[in-house]
Design an enzyme around this catalytic site. Structure first.
Site, PDB file in Angstrom:
ATOM      1  CG  ASP A   7       5.523 123.119  19.967  1.00 54.69           C
ATOM      2  OD1 ASP A   7       5.377 122.013  19.424  1.00 54.69           O
ATOM      3  OD2 ASP A   7       4.863 124.132  19.658  1.00 54.69           O
ATOM      4  CB  SER A   8       8.152 120.118  16.994  1.00 59.07           C
ATOM      5  OG  SER A   8       7.053 120.789  16.409  1.00 59.07           O
ATOM      6  N   GLY A  40       3.338 116.796  14.004  1.00 56.30           N
ATOM      7  CA  GLY A  40       1.996 116.433  13.556  1.00 56.30           C
ATOM      8  C   GLY A  40       1.899 115.174  12.713  1.00 56.30           C
ATOM      9  CB  CYS A  70       2.685 120.897  20.952  1.00 56.58           C
ATOM     10  SG  CYS A  70       2.270 119.927  19.496  1.00 56.58           S
ATOM     11  CG  ASN A  71      -3.486 122.126  20.664  1.00 59.51           C
ATOM     12  OD1 ASN A  71      -2.951 123.106  20.145  1.00 59.51           O
ATOM     13  ND2 ASN A  71      -4.424 122.252  21.568  1.00 59.51           N
ATOM     14  CB  THR A  72       0.103 117.153  17.937  1.00 63.64           C
ATOM     15  OG1 THR A  72      -0.691 117.792  16.943  1.00 63.64           O
ATOM     16  CG2 THR A  72       0.450 115.745  17.487  1.00 63.64           C
ATOM     17  CB  CYS A 177      -2.979 124.552  15.864  1.00 65.19           C
ATOM     18  SG  CYS A 177      -1.196 124.451  15.534  1.00 65.19           S
ATOM     19  CG  HIS A 179       2.344 126.734  15.103  1.00 68.59           C
ATOM     20  ND1 HIS A 179       2.468 125.529  15.757  1.00 68.59           N
ATOM     21  CD2 HIS A 179       3.574 127.018  14.612  1.00 68.59           C
ATOM     22  CE1 HIS A 179       3.724 125.111  15.656  1.00 68.59           C
ATOM     23  NE2 HIS A 179       4.413 125.997  14.971  1.00 68.59           N
TER      24      HIS A 179
END
Length: 263
Positions: A7-8, A40, A70-72, A177, A179
Protein backbone atom coordinates in the site's frame (compact mmCIF):
# COMPACT_ATOMS: atom_id res chain seq x y z
CA UNK A 1 4.61 -19.19 5.68
CA UNK A 2 5.20 -15.64 4.47
CA UNK A 3 2.59 -13.09 3.38
CA UNK A 4 3.43 -9.73 1.77
CA UNK A 5 1.16 -6.69 1.73
CA UNK A 6 1.51 -3.48 -0.26
CA UNK A 7 0.00 0.00 0.00
CA UNK A 8 1.15 3.59 -0.20
CA UNK A 9 0.44 4.02 3.51
CA UNK A 10 -1.06 2.38 6.58
CA UNK A 11 -4.33 1.25 5.02
CA UNK A 12 -2.78 -2.21 4.74
CA UNK A 13 -2.78 -2.57 8.54
CA UNK A 14 -6.32 -3.98 8.72
CA UNK A 15 -5.51 -6.90 6.42
CA UNK A 16 -2.12 -7.33 8.10
CA UNK A 17 -3.75 -7.72 11.51
CA UNK A 18 -6.29 -10.16 10.06
CA UNK A 19 -3.47 -12.32 8.69
CA UNK A 20 -1.69 -12.15 12.05
CA UNK A 21 -4.82 -13.35 13.87
CA UNK A 22 -5.33 -16.26 11.47
CA UNK A 23 -1.67 -17.26 11.29
CA UNK A 24 0.29 -15.82 14.23
CA UNK A 25 3.32 -17.80 13.09
CA UNK A 26 3.37 -16.33 9.55
CA UNK A 27 6.16 -13.95 8.58
CA UNK A 28 4.87 -10.64 7.23
CA UNK A 29 6.41 -8.26 4.71
CA UNK A 30 4.83 -4.79 4.64
CA UNK A 31 5.89 -2.78 1.60
CA UNK A 32 5.02 0.93 1.71
CA UNK A 33 5.45 3.82 -0.74
CA UNK A 34 6.05 6.90 1.45
CA UNK A 35 7.73 8.72 -1.44
CA UNK A 36 4.64 8.32 -3.63
CA UNK A 37 1.85 8.55 -1.07
CA UNK A 38 -1.07 9.00 -1.55
CA UNK A 39 -2.00 6.95 -4.59
CA UNK A 40 -5.60 8.12 -4.80
CA UNK A 41 -5.07 11.37 -6.79
CA UNK A 42 -2.73 9.70 -9.31
CA UNK A 43 -3.67 8.54 -12.80
CA UNK A 44 -4.35 4.80 -13.23
CA UNK A 45 -0.99 4.49 -14.95
CA UNK A 46 0.71 6.33 -12.11
CA UNK A 47 -0.91 4.12 -9.48
CA UNK A 48 0.16 0.99 -11.35
CA UNK A 49 3.74 2.22 -11.63
CA UNK A 50 3.97 2.94 -7.90
CA UNK A 51 2.20 -0.29 -6.91
CA UNK A 52 4.45 -2.34 -9.18
CA UNK A 53 7.58 -0.91 -7.56
CA UNK A 54 6.57 -1.75 -3.99
CA UNK A 55 5.18 -5.13 -5.08
CA UNK A 56 8.46 -6.08 -6.72
CA UNK A 57 10.34 -5.04 -3.58
CA UNK A 58 8.06 -7.33 -1.57
CA UNK A 59 8.29 -10.13 -4.14
CA UNK A 60 12.06 -10.15 -3.74
CA UNK A 61 11.46 -11.47 -0.19
CA UNK A 62 9.80 -14.56 -1.76
CA UNK A 63 6.36 -14.46 -0.10
CA UNK A 64 3.81 -17.25 -0.53
CA UNK A 65 1.14 -14.69 -1.46
CA UNK A 66 0.84 -10.91 -1.87
CA UNK A 67 -2.11 -8.76 -0.80
CA UNK A 68 -2.87 -5.40 -2.39
CA UNK A 69 -4.00 -3.61 0.76
CA UNK A 70 -5.62 -0.73 -1.11
CA UNK A 71 -8.90 -0.45 -3.02
CA UNK A 72 -7.53 2.12 -5.48
CA UNK A 73 -4.48 0.03 -6.34
CA UNK A 74 -6.66 -3.04 -6.78
CA UNK A 75 -8.88 -1.24 -9.28
CA UNK A 76 -6.02 0.04 -11.40
CA UNK A 77 -3.18 -2.42 -10.84
CA UNK A 78 -4.47 -5.93 -10.12
CA UNK A 79 -4.26 -7.23 -13.72
CA UNK A 80 -0.73 -5.86 -14.21
CA UNK A 81 0.50 -7.22 -10.88
CA UNK A 82 -0.96 -10.66 -11.59
CA UNK A 83 0.65 -10.68 -15.02
CA UNK A 84 4.02 -9.81 -13.51
CA UNK A 85 3.98 -12.04 -10.40
CA UNK A 86 1.68 -15.00 -10.96
CA UNK A 87 1.72 -17.97 -10.95
CA UNK A 88 4.81 -17.86 -8.75
CA UNK A 89 3.23 -15.47 -6.21
CA UNK A 90 -0.59 -15.35 -5.95
CA UNK A 91 -1.87 -11.75 -5.85
CA UNK A 92 -5.03 -10.94 -3.88
CA UNK A 93 -6.86 -7.65 -4.39
CA UNK A 94 -9.12 -5.74 -2.00
CA UNK A 95 -12.70 -5.10 -3.14
CA UNK A 96 -15.38 -3.26 -1.11
CA UNK A 97 -17.69 -5.74 0.63
CA UNK A 98 -20.81 -4.60 -1.23
CA UNK A 99 -22.10 -8.10 -1.96
CA UNK A 100 -22.34 -9.32 1.66
CA UNK A 101 -23.71 -5.95 2.77
CA UNK A 102 -26.49 -6.09 0.18
CA UNK A 103 -27.33 -9.66 1.16
CA UNK A 104 -28.72 -8.29 4.43
CA UNK A 105 -31.52 -6.64 2.48
CA UNK A 106 -31.56 -3.25 4.21
CA UNK A 107 -30.43 0.21 3.18
CA UNK A 108 -26.66 0.15 2.56
CA UNK A 109 -24.26 3.09 2.77
CA UNK A 110 -20.87 2.87 1.09
CA UNK A 111 -18.26 5.08 2.69
CA UNK A 112 -15.48 5.68 0.19
CA UNK A 113 -12.97 8.29 -0.90
CA UNK A 114 -14.36 11.13 -3.03
CA UNK A 115 -12.49 9.75 -6.05
CA UNK A 116 -14.14 6.34 -5.69
CA UNK A 117 -17.61 7.62 -4.82
CA UNK A 118 -19.68 7.73 -7.98
CA UNK A 119 -16.93 6.11 -10.04
CA UNK A 120 -17.73 3.67 -12.81
CA UNK A 121 -15.93 0.99 -10.81
CA UNK A 122 -18.07 1.42 -7.69
CA UNK A 123 -21.28 1.86 -9.69
CA UNK A 124 -20.44 -1.40 -11.46
CA UNK A 125 -20.10 -3.24 -8.15
CA UNK A 126 -23.42 -1.81 -7.00
CA UNK A 127 -25.13 -2.90 -10.23
CA UNK A 128 -23.62 -6.38 -10.02
CA UNK A 129 -24.15 -7.11 -6.35
CA UNK A 130 -26.76 -4.76 -4.88
CA UNK A 131 -29.65 -4.89 -7.31
CA UNK A 132 -32.96 -4.16 -5.60
CA UNK A 133 -31.32 -2.87 -2.42
CA UNK A 134 -31.22 0.86 -1.64
CA UNK A 135 -27.63 2.10 -1.70
CA UNK A 136 -26.26 5.50 -0.74
CA UNK A 137 -22.71 6.44 -1.74
CA UNK A 138 -21.05 8.61 0.91
CA UNK A 139 -17.92 10.59 0.01
CA UNK A 140 -15.57 10.81 2.99
CA UNK A 141 -13.63 14.01 2.43
CA UNK A 142 -10.19 13.95 4.04
CA UNK A 143 -10.81 10.82 6.11
CA UNK A 144 -8.10 8.59 4.63
CA UNK A 145 -5.56 11.40 4.92
CA UNK A 146 -6.52 12.03 8.55
CA UNK A 147 -6.18 8.32 9.36
CA UNK A 148 -2.78 8.21 7.66
CA UNK A 149 -1.47 10.94 9.95
CA UNK A 150 -3.41 9.80 13.05
CA UNK A 151 -4.81 13.34 13.25
CA UNK A 152 -7.56 12.77 15.81
CA UNK A 153 -9.30 16.13 15.38
CA UNK A 154 -9.35 15.74 11.59
CA UNK A 155 -10.61 12.15 11.94
CA UNK A 156 -13.46 13.29 14.20
CA UNK A 157 -14.43 16.06 11.79
CA UNK A 158 -14.31 13.81 8.70
CA UNK A 159 -16.28 11.01 10.37
CA UNK A 160 -18.91 13.47 11.59
CA UNK A 161 -19.24 15.01 8.13
CA UNK A 162 -19.68 11.59 6.50
CA UNK A 163 -22.17 10.55 9.18
CA UNK A 164 -24.28 13.62 8.36
CA UNK A 165 -24.45 12.42 4.75
CA UNK A 166 -25.54 8.94 5.80
CA UNK A 167 -29.33 8.39 5.81
CA UNK A 168 -30.89 7.59 9.15
CA UNK A 169 -32.45 4.30 7.98
CA UNK A 170 -29.15 2.73 6.93
CA UNK A 171 -28.69 -0.74 8.40
CA UNK A 172 -25.22 -1.52 7.02
CA UNK A 173 -22.12 0.48 6.13
CA UNK A 174 -19.49 -0.74 3.69
CA UNK A 175 -16.03 0.51 4.61
CA UNK A 176 -14.90 1.15 1.05
CA UNK A 177 -11.35 2.27 1.86
CA UNK A 178 -8.91 0.11 3.80
CA UNK A 179 -7.98 3.07 6.01
CA UNK A 180 -11.54 3.22 7.32
CA UNK A 181 -11.34 -0.28 8.80
CA UNK A 182 -8.92 1.12 11.37
CA UNK A 183 -11.81 3.30 12.64
CA UNK A 184 -14.59 0.74 12.61
CA UNK A 185 -15.95 1.39 16.09
CA UNK A 186 -15.70 5.18 15.77
CA UNK A 187 -17.68 4.98 12.54
CA UNK A 188 -20.24 2.70 14.15
CA UNK A 189 -20.71 5.12 17.03
CA UNK A 190 -21.14 8.06 14.65
CA UNK A 191 -23.76 6.37 12.44
CA UNK A 192 -25.72 4.25 14.94
CA UNK A 193 -29.13 5.79 15.59
CA UNK A 194 -30.64 5.54 19.10
CA UNK A 195 -33.27 2.82 19.26
CA UNK A 196 -32.33 1.38 15.85
CA UNK A 197 -31.12 -2.16 15.27
CA UNK A 198 -27.34 -2.55 15.70
CA UNK A 199 -25.51 -1.22 12.67
CA UNK A 200 -23.57 -3.79 10.64
CA UNK A 201 -20.16 -2.77 9.29
CA UNK A 202 -18.63 -4.59 6.34
CA UNK A 203 -14.87 -4.48 5.78
CA UNK A 204 -12.70 -6.58 3.50
CA UNK A 205 -9.71 -7.41 5.69
CA UNK A 206 -10.86 -10.77 7.04
CA UNK A 207 -11.90 -12.15 3.67
CA UNK A 208 -8.74 -10.89 1.99
CA UNK A 209 -6.52 -12.46 4.65
CA UNK A 210 -8.32 -15.80 4.40
CA UNK A 211 -8.03 -15.77 0.60
CA UNK A 212 -4.30 -15.04 0.81
CA UNK A 213 -3.79 -18.03 3.08
CA UNK A 214 -5.87 -20.26 0.80
CA UNK A 215 -3.99 -19.23 -2.31
CA UNK A 216 -0.69 -19.47 -0.47
CA UNK A 217 -1.75 -23.03 0.38
CA UNK A 218 -1.62 -22.53 4.13
CA UNK A 219 -4.14 -23.72 6.66
CA UNK A 220 -5.38 -21.37 9.37
CA UNK A 221 -3.50 -21.88 12.65
CA UNK A 222 -5.10 -19.40 15.02
CA UNK A 223 -3.84 -21.42 18.00
CA UNK A 224 -0.23 -21.25 16.87
CA UNK A 225 2.41 -19.37 18.82
CA UNK A 226 2.97 -15.76 17.82
CA UNK A 227 6.39 -16.31 16.32
CA UNK A 228 6.03 -14.61 12.94
CA UNK A 229 8.42 -11.81 12.04
CA UNK A 230 7.50 -8.43 10.55
CA UNK A 231 9.67 -6.80 7.91
CA UNK A 232 8.86 -3.21 6.90
CA UNK A 233 10.00 -1.92 3.50
CA UNK A 234 9.90 1.81 2.75
CA UNK A 235 10.34 2.18 -1.01
CA UNK A 236 12.32 -1.06 -0.97
CA UNK A 237 14.53 -0.20 1.99
CA UNK A 238 14.10 -1.84 5.39
CA UNK A 239 12.75 0.55 7.99
CA UNK A 240 10.18 0.90 10.75
CA UNK A 241 6.42 1.26 10.84
CA UNK A 242 5.40 4.91 10.46
CA UNK A 243 5.02 6.52 13.87
CA UNK A 244 1.38 7.36 13.14
CA UNK A 245 0.63 3.67 12.63
CA UNK A 246 1.25 2.95 16.30
CA UNK A 247 -1.85 4.94 17.18
CA UNK A 248 -3.92 1.99 15.92
CA UNK A 249 -4.49 -1.34 17.65
CA UNK A 250 -3.70 -3.21 14.44
CA UNK A 251 -0.11 -1.94 14.44
CA UNK A 252 0.32 -2.51 18.17
CA UNK A 253 -0.82 -6.10 17.63
CA UNK A 254 2.12 -6.62 15.30
CA UNK A 255 4.59 -5.40 17.91
CA UNK A 256 2.98 -7.44 20.67
CA UNK A 257 2.72 -10.56 18.59
CA UNK A 258 6.29 -10.58 17.35
CA UNK A 259 8.69 -8.94 19.81
CA UNK A 260 11.67 -10.45 18.04
CA UNK A 261 10.49 -9.32 14.63
CA UNK A 262 12.49 -7.19 12.27
CA UNK A 263 11.51 -3.59 12.80
Amino acid sequence: MKIALIDSGIGLLAATAAVRRLRPDADLVLSFDPEGMPWGPRTPEGVTERAMAVAEAAAARRPDALIIGCNTATVHSLPALRTRLEPGIPVIGTVPAIKPAAAGGGHVAIWATPATTGSAYQRGLIADFAGGVPVTEVPCWGLAEAVEHADQAAIDAAVAAAARLTPGDVTAVVLGCTHYELLAERIRAAVQRPGAAPLVLHGSAGAVAAQALRRGQAAHRSGAAATGTVTVLLNGREGELPEAALGYAEARLLRTASPAASQ
